[in-house]
Every structure is written in C-alpha cells, then in structure tokens.
Scaffold this motif. Structure first.
Motif, PDB file in Angstrom:
ATOM      1  N   TYR A  60       3.186   4.761  15.723  1.00 34.95           N
ATOM      2  CA  TYR A  60       4.568   4.600  15.254  1.00 34.95           C
ATOM      3  C   TYR A  60       5.358   3.701  16.193  1.00 34.95           C
ATOM      4  N   LEU A  94      -2.586   4.386   7.032  1.00 30.63           N
ATOM      5  CA  LEU A  94      -1.441   3.497   7.217  1.00 30.63           C
ATOM      6  C   LEU A  94      -1.767   2.334   8.148  1.00 30.63           C
ATOM      7  N   SER A 141       8.243   0.406  11.109  1.00 33.29           N
ATOM      8  CA  SER A 141       8.567   0.143   9.707  1.00 33.29           C
ATOM      9  C   SER A 141       7.719  -1.007   9.185  1.00 33.29           C
ATOM     10  N   PRO A 142       7.141  -0.854   7.984  1.00 30.24           N
ATOM     11  CA  PRO A 142       6.413  -1.979   7.382  1.00 30.24           C
ATOM     12  C   PRO A 142       7.298  -2.863   6.516  1.00 30.24           C
ATOM     13  N   ASN A 155       5.183   6.468   5.721  1.00 32.16           N
ATOM     14  CA  ASN A 155       5.720   6.012   7.006  1.00 32.16           C
ATOM     15  C   ASN A 155       6.785   6.955   7.538  1.00 32.16           C
ATOM     16  N   THR A 156       7.596   7.528   6.656  1.00 29.21           N
ATOM     17  CA  THR A 156       8.574   8.505   7.112  1.00 29.21           C
ATOM     18  C   THR A 156       7.877   9.780   7.576  1.00 29.21           C
ATOM     19  N   PRO A 202      -0.150  -0.253   5.206  1.00 37.37           N
ATOM     20  CA  PRO A 202       1.112   0.285   5.725  1.00 37.37           C
ATOM     21  C   PRO A 202       2.207   0.471   4.691  1.00 37.37           C
TER      22      PRO A 202
END
Length: 741
Positions: free
Chosen positions: A350, A309, A355-356, A319-320, A313
């Motif tokens: 993180y 990531l 968030s991306p 991401n979650t 990303p």
C-alpha cells in the motif's frame, strides 16, 4: 457513498492474458500493472517504487537490477512479488533498471529514471523493522501522543476543543437509545449478481447500520479515554458485543457487503487498542476472534494469486479494503497470530501505491465524488497508521498531488462534484478540510482556510494537536489552470482565489469509462461563482441500475459529441472500458488564456474515424471557445450535447441561454450548418430541474464535420469575427484572438 457491487474477477483467465509481449514486463492487457519508472522522468518520490507485469512463467521471485549512470556495478535485490520499494533513498543522479525472473536470463528492457533535488524523500522501513517499531509502541497505538484526557488540557486547547467534546458527548448519549440493536435477522436477502433493487436496498441498509454502530463504538471508546466516565465504557462494550456477535459468513460478510465486514473488523480492533485493560479477557478474545475471521476473509480475497492487486490494481473496493487490512494488522500485531501475515502482505504494498486511479501527480480518475470518499477513508485510516508506525503518508508526494487535484476540481464554493459517479452530489467540505489539516504544505494552508468550517467531530478529536497545517510558514494558492496527465483532466479558472470565479473543466481520460468513470471523454463542465451552468445530467441511484446503464453513464448525458440520436462512446465490456478511452494531446496556460486538446477517437470503438476537441478559455473575455473536428466513413448527424441545471432557452437556431442561481451563459454556434434542437433525458433527481439540448450537424461522411461553439459567460454577447487565412482561421472574440488550424 453509493454501492459499487464488488466485481468477481476471473483471475485464472486474466493471469493468462497479455504475456506474449516482446518486453514481457510491459503487458498489452490494460488491466495489468504498468512498468514504473518507465520514461526517464525525474521521480517525485525518493526512493521510487518499481512495478512490472508478471512473467508468463509465474516465477516464485524476481531479481531487480538498478544501475546508476557511470557506475560499473549495479545494485541487485530479489523480491517475491512484482514490485519493489527500496527502504532507503537513492543518491541524486540518473539511473536505469530492469528485472528478470530468478534463475532466468529473460531480462526486461532497461528503463531510465532520475533522482534530483525535486524528488521528495519518503522512506518506508522493511517489514521486520516496522513490526518491531509498532510492537514497541505502548497502547493505544492508534492515538496521537497529544491525545490526553480533557482534565490535562491547557486553556487554549480547552477553549478550542471543548465545544467538540460536548458535541461528541451529546451524540454518543443520544445514539444509545436511537440506534437499533444489530442482528443478522434484519437482513434476509442473499446477494448475487446481477444486483436487484431489493439487494441494493439491503446493502445500503447494512452499510448504514454498521457505519452507525462502528462510529458509536469508536466515539464511545474515545470519550471514555478523554473523560473516563463509566457511561461511555458501558456503551462501547455494548456496541462492541453487538458487532462481534454478527455472523462473519452472514449478510455482513465480505462477499455480501465488503464495506460492512471491513468496518466491523476495524472498529473492533481499534476499540481493543483504545480501551486496553478495560476490555475483560473473555470479551477481548471474542472480539479478536471476530476480527480474525473477517480479516482473514478479506486477506484471502486480496492475497489470492500471490496478491491479485499487484497484477490487476484496478479494483475500487479492493484497494480500499487493502488499506483497511494495513491498519487492522498494524493494531492487531501482538494480539492476533495472523496479523503478521496480513501486515507483511499489505503495508509496504500500500505504501508503494496507495491508489491506482492516477499517476504520481496524484489525481483521481473516478471523479471528485469518489476522490472525496477516498480522502475520508484516508483521514480515518491514516491518522492511526501514522501514530502507530511513524510512516507519515501525508508526506508522500502523491498525497500533495492529490490535494492539488482537490484544490483545482473542488475549489472553495463548489456546489457539485465533477465527472463520473456521484457527480450530481454536493461536496462535503469537512472531508478536504480534514485532509488539508494534516499537511504542512502552504497550498494545504490556503485550501483549509478558504474552505472554511471544520471537520467531522470524531476525526477532529482523534487528530494531532495542534494540527500539522499550523506549521505551514505561509499560504500559497494554486495556479489558475492545471493539467493532470495520467487521468487526462484539465481545470481552467478565471481566478481560483475568487468566490465569483468562472471554472471550466475538460477531460479526455486514459481510464476511459472503467469503474466509476463514464463514457464522457472530451466532455466539459462549466460553473460560475460555484453555480453549475453546463453539467453532467442524471443522478447516481446505484451502480449498474437501469438508469445508470442507459443514461447516467452514457455519452448522451454529458457535454460531449454523439451522433444519430444519442449514439456515443462504447462503455460495454470490462477491460475494453480501459481501451476505449481518450487523452489530452496538448495543454498550455498563459495569463490571458488557457488551451487544451483532447482526442477521444478510441472511445467510439471504431464508429468514428476521428473525434478531437479543442478548448480555449479566454480569461480576458471570460468566454470559452470549443471546436470539434469529427470524421467517419459513413454519413451521420452529429450532436454537440448541452445539459444544464435549468431550462435551456433557445433564441434562434444558433443561440441558446442558460440561467441558474443568478448566473448565466449564452451558447452560440459559430460554424455553418449547425442548428439547435431541444432534447429530453431521464427523470432528474427529485426536486431538481434539468435542461437538455444539442447543436446538430448533418455530414455526408465525405469530409470532416466541425462544430465551433462559443460559451459566453454572463451573456455579454461580444462581437465575433472569423477571418479565413489559408489553412487556418482567425477567430476574434471581443478583444481576444484565437487561431484555429
């Protein structure tokens, strides 16, 4: 939340892509992380996070150099990954930075940024300091210090929260007999690509059963903490045993149902934390073994290739999963040996970029439905993180921007979501009510009060008391218009504070149709008093379904431009979905009007030479003027698509009307040559009605085509005059005038 099948990325080929740029830190691959800070801008956060594309040589570490204006000696730091988050804030001033692989002279370009009074301090200690802080915190780490047994509550708290305790108690008691026993044998199918309807049904069923059991475990553990009654402890231990007994390589594995495996690991480690010594040693070891097996599977997926990531990303589920690993590792420190490895990999990564799906202004490109799902995860996961670490993610500048996005695109009274997957669903006001409650912002205070209602019982009882929002000194409503540059979204409201407001939404997004976004650049949506009038057509059955591929994600199901019978923007491929995009090229807001212009040309993948749309919201007239200018190298029949949650009634070839929920809009073509045609679409969601149509315009390809369309809210039928004037025209709509160039 609907299933989005986790995409297996071919990392070896992706890592080899985009490495030959003149400035190696700026990859041409749209999937690769972008350099930041990049444009000399004032930074919302102090210290800012630094990111760059990996060097083609695959170095083991990088040297980052930061130079303050006027200074002779830079600050240098060595990091192992392609990002850097300083632990301490920087002094106000102007800076430049660059990066190189260690033992190399191949520096990236210098990039500027500024720190000033508008930069909000948000400091995250180094990993060792954070781990020491966490280990010193007595268990339960996940619960706020204010969460004491009910017997210790004062009268005010008891009066406010006792109904929720009773509700939670009733829920847990009812679910003891209502929930089915968990067993791997319930789910016989193996999940593989491409997904079938049967696989999706099983994934949905797995997720639903695991979410139910996980909630029951957490709720029972919390109720035992609050009331000390054996009933709740017995139920918590029973549900924990069922979850721990599921095979980590079976139908609830990360590869088969990533949402299920992370939820199992989280609920078990959270129960260990909350129940403490009430979990006997043998049972605790069994639960921790399940947590270890499942989290190592998630970690192996996310940490491959030095943390995939970091470089790539744009992975919605990945991401979650990352923030799940953050919380699991935080609660597992001291109990699971691998927790330190998980923590050091995930926490500051993180914190640097939660968030991306937007830039630092905090939007959400995948649509408001997925923004709501994300907000729900953040409330559930951030609360225990804040309690355990002292790092308050609700104070991160991005978070306030994310709340601002919610106030603009899901304002109080909104009845459906906007753009992308799930745009046909109804917002759950409990989610952003909860999110706003954790912030002391005046805007959060306004939003929470205006939304009304409350939040989910479990998150409410686990929340700090009193809620942080109570500390806001005053309320401040958002502006009537807003623009989120990194996602290419604009909102225009007659009066955002009024329940009867008109809301016009327009997007042209650099994210294109990637992930849960659709091929809808330069599209718009319109609602009045919360009632949708011009909408996104179709409904979200499942990601990648035949209806999703052929209708729901396509341009022809949106209020955007198609040609020759519904041909629209190209959303095929993978990385190409990010390249075939749009952008807002101009935005302005004034008391009586708002204006935006979008360029969706790249989204049509060369089929059109130019595709630009201008929109004016005329606040004094409560009307929207839309102008499209389109060109191509061949003859086409262009289509200005319209979709509504009701039948579209044609008056004549240039006029149609839509009425729904006591609200109306009349749509009038003001340009020459366009004529209205009724269209058909896929079957709507059961129990709903959809109307489809388009103004069509033949063009020989020798000159630009133009649509000029008026959205007359309330069907007031204002007098419209168009006066030519050299290279421009003056369009007068009632008492307001627009100059069209």
């Amino acid at each position: 939340m609907k299933v989005s099948y986790w995409r297996v990325i071919l990392l070896s080929s992706l890592l080899a892509a985009g490495a030959a740029d003149a400035d190696w830190a700026r990859s041409s691959d749209p999937l690769v992380v972008k350099p930041h800070p990049a444009n000399g801008d004032s930074q919302p956060q102090n210290p800012p996070g630094f990111t760059w594309a990996r060097h083609a040589s695959g170095p083991a570490s990088y040297e980052v150099e930061i130079l303050a204006a006027g200074a002779t000696a830079p600050t240098r730091v060595t990091v192992e990954r392609n990002w850097y988050l300083p632990a301490k804030a920087l002094p106000d001033g102007n800076y430049t930075w660059r990066v190189r692989p260690v033992n190399s002279t191949d520096w990236s370009s210098r990039r500027g940024f500024a720190i000033n009074a508008r930069s909000t301090r948000f400091e995250v200690p180094d990993n060792a300091s954070l781990r020491a802080r966490i280990l010193q915190k007595p268990r339960p780490r996940s619960l706020h210090a204010s969460l004491v047994p009910v017997s210790q509550w004062d009268d005010t708290r008891r009066s406010r929260y006792e109904p929720y305790v009773s509700r939670m108690a009733n829920e847990v008691t009812a679910q003891i007999t209502a929930l089915p026993a968990l067993s791997d044998s319930r789910w016989a199918l193996s999940i593989a690509a491409p997904l079938t309807q049967s696989m999706v049904t099983q994934q949905n069923e797995v997720r639903a059963r695991i979410n139910e059991a996980s909630r029951q475990l957490q709720a029972a553990a919390l109720m035992y903490r609050l009331k000390g009654e054996q009933l709740y402890l017995t139920e918590a231990l029973r549900k924990g045993d069922q979850l721990a007994a599921l095979n980590p390589k079976g139908p609830t594995s990360y590869v088969n149902q990533d949402q299920a495996t992370r939820q199992i690991a989280l609920s078990l480690i959270k129960a260990v934390d909350v129940l403490g010594a009430s979990v006997d040693a043998t049972r605790k070891a069994r639960w921790l073994a399940a947590v270890t097996a499942r989290t190592n599977e998630i970690y192996a997926n996310l940490a491959g290739n030095n943390g995939r990531l970091d470089q790539f990303p744009f992975d919605s589920h990945g991401n979650t999963s990352l923030v799940f690993v953050v919380l699991i590792s935080t609660l597992a420190l001291g109990d699971i040996a691998d927790a330190q490895k998980w923590f050091d990999f995930s926490f500051r990564a993180y914190a640097n970029a939660p968030s991306p799906w937007s830039g630092e202004e905090g939007g959400y490109a995948n649509g408001t439905a997925y923004a709501e799902y994300t907000a729900g995860y953040m409330v559930a996961l951030w609360d225990p993180l804040v309690n355990a670490t002292g790092v308050n993610f609700y104070e991160k500048p991005w978070t306030l921007g994310f709340l601002d996005y919610a106030t603009q695109f899901t304002p109080p009274g909104t009845r459906t979501h906007l753009f992308g997957d799930g745009s046909d669903t109804v917002p759950d006001t409990r989610v952003f009510n909860a999110f706003a409650s954790r912030m002391t912002s005046p805007r959060a205070a306004w939003y929470k009060r205006s939304l009304g209602g409350s939040e989910d019982t479990l998150t409410l009882l686990e929340a700090p008391y009193p809620m942080p929002v109570a500390g806001a000194a005053y309320e401040a409503p958002p502006p009537n218009a807003s623009y989120f540059p990194s996602i290419g979204w604009t909102a225009m409201h007659s009066d955002v504070t009024s329940p009867s407001r008109t809301s016009f939404y327009f997007k042209s997004s650099p994210y294109g149709s990637f992930s849960h976004s659709h091929a809808d650049q330069n599209s718009f949506m319109l609602s009045v008093a919360g009632q949708p009038l011009l909408t996104k057509a179709g409904w979200y059955d499942w990601f990648g379904s035949p209806a999703w591929n052929n209708w729901y994600s396509q341009t022809r199901s949106t209020n955007a431009i198609t040609f020759d019978g519904g041909k629209g923007q190209d959303n095929s491929g993978y990385r190409e979905q990010l390249q075939r995009n749009g952008r807002i090229t101009s935005f302005s807001t004034q008391p009586t009007w708002d204006y935006a212009e979008g360029d969706a040309t790249p989204a049509y993948a060369g089929k059109l030479r130019s595709a630009k749309r201008q929109v004016w919201y005329l606040r004094s007239q409560n009307a929207v003027l839309v102008r499209d200018k389109i060109s191509a190298s061949a003859a086409h029949t262009y289509e200005f698509n319209l979709h509504a949650p009701a039948n579209i009634v044609a008056g004549n070839s240039a006029n149609v009307s839509i009425s729904a929920g006591g609200q109306s809009v009349c749509v009038r073509s003001l340009g020459a040559g366009a004529a209205y045609e009724a269209r058909t679409g896929y079957a709507p969601k059961p129990g709903t009605v959809e109307g489809h149509g388009a103004f069509t315009l033949k063009n020989d390809g020798m000159s630009d085509a133009e649509f000029l369309v008026l959205l007359d809210v309330g069907c007031k039928r204002p007098v419209v005059t168009i006066t030519p004037g050299g290279s421009s025209r003056t369009v007068k709509i009632g008492s307001q005038t627009v100059i069209v160039y």
